[in-house]
Scaffold this active site. Structure first.
Site, short mmCIF file in Angstrom:
data_model
loop_
_atom_site.label_atom_id
_atom_site.label_comp_id
_atom_site.label_asym_id
_atom_site.label_seq_id
_atom_site.Cartn_x
_atom_site.Cartn_y
_atom_site.Cartn_z
N ARG B 52 -30.70 22.18 23.48
CA ARG B 52 -29.92 21.31 22.61
C ARG B 52 -28.47 21.73 22.75
O ARG B 52 -28.18 22.82 23.22
CB ARG B 52 -30.35 21.50 21.16
CG ARG B 52 -31.77 21.05 20.94
CD ARG B 52 -32.25 21.52 19.61
NE ARG B 52 -33.65 21.12 19.45
CZ ARG B 52 -34.37 21.38 18.38
NH1 ARG B 52 -33.83 22.03 17.36
NH2 ARG B 52 -35.63 20.99 18.31
N ASP B 54 -24.80 21.82 20.30
CA ASP B 54 -24.26 21.59 18.96
C ASP B 54 -23.32 20.40 18.94
O ASP B 54 -22.81 19.97 19.97
CB ASP B 54 -23.46 22.82 18.52
CG ASP B 54 -24.36 23.91 18.02
OD1 ASP B 54 -25.49 23.61 17.60
OD2 ASP B 54 -23.92 25.07 18.05
N TYR B 115 -23.20 28.05 31.18
CA TYR B 115 -22.23 27.42 30.28
C TYR B 115 -20.84 27.77 30.75
O TYR B 115 -20.61 28.87 31.28
CB TYR B 115 -22.41 27.97 28.85
CG TYR B 115 -23.63 27.46 28.13
CD1 TYR B 115 -23.57 26.29 27.38
CD2 TYR B 115 -24.83 28.15 28.18
CE1 TYR B 115 -24.70 25.83 26.70
CE2 TYR B 115 -25.97 27.69 27.52
CZ TYR B 115 -25.89 26.52 26.77
OH TYR B 115 -26.98 26.05 26.11
N ARG B 203 -20.52 30.79 22.11
CA ARG B 203 -19.28 30.65 21.34
C ARG B 203 -18.89 31.96 20.69
O ARG B 203 -17.70 32.25 20.51
CB ARG B 203 -19.42 29.53 20.32
CG ARG B 203 -19.47 28.16 21.00
CD ARG B 203 -19.99 27.08 20.09
NE ARG B 203 -19.17 26.97 18.89
CZ ARG B 203 -19.48 26.20 17.85
NH1 ARG B 203 -20.60 25.46 17.89
NH2 ARG B 203 -18.70 26.16 16.81
#
Lengths: 250, 250
Positions: B52, B54, B115, B203
């Site tokens: 998923r 955010d 990422y 993050r």
């Protein structure tokens, strides 16, 4: 009273504006910059820019100047950019504000400009680039495009590469000093430099070169396009959202 | 009846969505992808993704699969991406749709993910990057950040680097196989790879490394942050809009 003159370098995302120039309905980038300056300088200075940009065109290096009474000079120059940005929306940023000599003129003193144009060349558009690059699905022949770009270099009558705005151009001779095409992955970047550009000239150059890359024109046709001195002889105008006024030279 | 399974690679600009996952109000990216597939396949296939994202996080390489009855296979696979894209908004693009073996699973078969996170490091934000990069004004010490990144590499309990969602994590041990920091002009890119990541782990890693770069933490503190196994020990979470799910490995 003595006047103080400042130079501005401004970056903006053109998507939200009807071009650089002030408009009565307030939708030009210039409207916003002048409104921000009016918050800091009660005289409400007018901003004079090196050039205009069309609706949707972006800038990283738009250059301009403005003038205030020396009595208005309350903010230290080092803090001025921060102060102006505090009154601007986040799609417009003043990169630099600094004092210049009294006779500096953003437009008349400019010795040249660099524009960059981005094309996303692949079957599927990258959605993260969609507001800042033109999607061209067909695979482009970069060699042919670079050869055609070389034929546009130098001093020519570029009448075929400008859009008539209802005025007959007396002088359409311009000198294109750089027309480079880079490729990184699927992103193709056109870098164009010259002393001055005609209306929509960059977009017509890119549109024509892309059509050369698609095989719609041969590189040899560039010479006859220039000779015709007729807009109908050249290719399409590339869309506004791929273009960035990158830098103004002084 | 036999089933046909397809793999999807999907890119999206996360700004307009409340994350990947379908939501009752229809604001997840998955809602849009499933709605587009339902236009082509009357059975309305459900899409199963590798992970998923955010709210606000982007993707270039989100990977997923779906299944249809073989009787529904009307469109040749080579045309499928074009057909799905015709029913999607332009901030979501299907890059690839191709048939896969019947037991392929986007989540269970994934061997790792990459990422990327973008930071714009300079006094003034570039407005053309504002929706896809975190603005950090203070000059970052890249050497310190790279050293700290090196200390995060490998197999650790990353409990300090994840946000508690009200569940007690039984297992927070993950292996970070790559944590590279590149700089090009003012754009700093973090490249993170691993078999799996905890909730908001990327993050938190970026936020912490940026704070190392600002001098708020020393590189030596990374070891004790990991040891604490307490979210309060690590740095801030970098904002969502700088993060891109770049690639899923199989």
């Amino acid at each position: 009273m003595a006047m103080l003159r400042f130079k501005l370098i401004i970056a903006y995302d053109g998507a939200g504006y009807h071009g650089w120039q002030s408009r009565p309905e307030g939708t030009g980038v210039q409207n916003r910059v002048e409104a921000a300056l009016a918050r800091l300088f009660p005289s409400g200075p007018t901003v004079e820019s090196a050039s205009r940009t069309d609706s949707g065109v972006h800038a990283l290096g738009m250059t301009a100047h403005f003038e205030v009474d020396d009595g208005e000079d309350a903010i230290p120059p080092a803090k001025l950019a921060l102060a102006v940005n505090a009154f601007l929306p986040d799609d417009i940023r003043v990169r630099v504000v600094r004092p210049v000599r009294e006779d500096f003129h953003a437009r008349f003193d400019a010795s040249g400009k660099q524009y960059r144009y981005h094309v996303w060349n692949g079957p599927v558009m990258n959605p993260l680039r969609r507001t800042q690059a033109w999607h061209v699905a067909r695979e482009l022949d970069l060699d042919a495009m670079r050869e055609a770009a070389g034929r546009l270099l130098g001093r020519h009558d570029f009448r075929s590469f400008t859009t008539n705005r209802g005025v007959v151009l007396e002088d359409a001779v311009r000198t294109l000093t750089r027309c480079e095409i880079r490729k990184q992955g699927r992103l193709v970047t056109f870098i164009m430099e010259g002393e001055g550009f005609l209306y929509k000239m960059c977009r017509c150059i890119v549109g024509t070169l892309v059509q050369v890359g698609e095989g719609k024109f041969s590189t040899a046709e560039i010479a006859s396009m220039l000779e015709c001195r007729d807009r109908a002889a050249a290719g399409v105008n590339a869309p506004a959202h791929g273009l960035v006024l990158w830098k103004v030279f002084y």
